[in-house]
Design an enzyme around this catalytic site. Sequence first.
Site, PDB file in Angstrom:
ATOM      1  N   SER A  23      28.951  44.070  72.968  1.00  0.00           N
ATOM      2  CA  SER A  23      30.399  44.070  72.726  1.00  0.00           C
ATOM      3  C   SER A  23      31.230  44.165  74.000  1.00  0.00           C
ATOM      4  O   SER A  23      32.411  43.838  73.990  1.00  0.00           O
ATOM      5  CB  SER A  23      30.771  45.220  71.793  1.00  0.00           C
ATOM      6  OG  SER A  23      30.433  46.459  72.396  1.00  0.00           O
ATOM      7  N   ASP A  24      30.613  44.579  75.103  1.00  0.00           N
ATOM      8  CA  ASP A  24      31.359  44.742  76.346  1.00  0.00           C
ATOM      9  C   ASP A  24      30.621  44.059  77.500  1.00  0.00           C
ATOM     10  O   ASP A  24      30.442  44.634  78.562  1.00  0.00           O
ATOM     11  CB  ASP A  24      31.559  46.233  76.641  1.00  0.00           C
ATOM     12  CG  ASP A  24      32.556  46.484  77.766  1.00  0.00           C
ATOM     13  OD1 ASP A  24      33.410  45.606  78.010  1.00  0.00           O
ATOM     14  OD2 ASP A  24      32.476  47.537  78.408  1.00  0.00           O
ATOM     15  N   LEU A  25      30.201  42.814  77.277  1.00  0.00           N
ATOM     16  CA  LEU A  25      29.474  42.092  78.313  1.00  0.00           C
ATOM     17  C   LEU A  25      30.445  41.686  79.412  1.00  0.00           C
ATOM     18  O   LEU A  25      31.299  40.824  79.232  1.00  0.00           O
ATOM     19  CB  LEU A  25      28.794  40.853  77.720  1.00  0.00           C
ATOM     20  CG  LEU A  25      27.857  40.097  78.663  1.00  0.00           C
ATOM     21  CD1 LEU A  25      26.725  40.994  79.146  1.00  0.00           C
ATOM     22  CD2 LEU A  25      27.305  38.857  77.981  1.00  0.00           C
ATOM     23  N   ASN A  29      28.552  45.592  83.744  1.00  0.00           N
ATOM     24  CA  ASN A  29      27.436  46.017  82.906  1.00  0.00           C
ATOM     25  C   ASN A  29      26.167  45.219  83.180  1.00  0.00           C
ATOM     26  O   ASN A  29      25.230  45.232  82.398  1.00  0.00           O
ATOM     27  CB  ASN A  29      27.800  45.912  81.425  1.00  0.00           C
ATOM     28  CG  ASN A  29      28.807  46.963  81.040  1.00  0.00           C
ATOM     29  OD1 ASN A  29      28.848  48.037  81.639  1.00  0.00           O
ATOM     30  ND2 ASN A  29      29.636  46.677  80.065  1.00  0.00           N
TER      31      ASN A  29
END
Length: 95
Positions: A23-25, A29
């Site tokens: 969800s937070d690529l 990260n």
Amino acid sequence: EPHEWERIGETIRQMHNHQIFHSDLNCHNILLGTDGKVWIIDFDKCKRRNGISWKHENIMRLQRSLHKESKIRKTFFSPNKDITHLIDGYSRLAS
């Protein structure tokens, strides 16, 4: 040896082939070890997701993050060249 951006693309594709939606690529990260191994971190809001349309959206989210970071750190990412390597690596492991 594959270009580091190709390895990043391959690693993302492996995750997507297992239907894992990150969800937070974003560029913060993704870690690259000194041995060339790619690590994706921060899976706290991730989940398995069916289908394929979200995969393209996930890559586009990462691309926006990379472009944003390249404006801050000029040597970090070359939008025209490096995204091609990332997509080449991603495409190589198509399921």
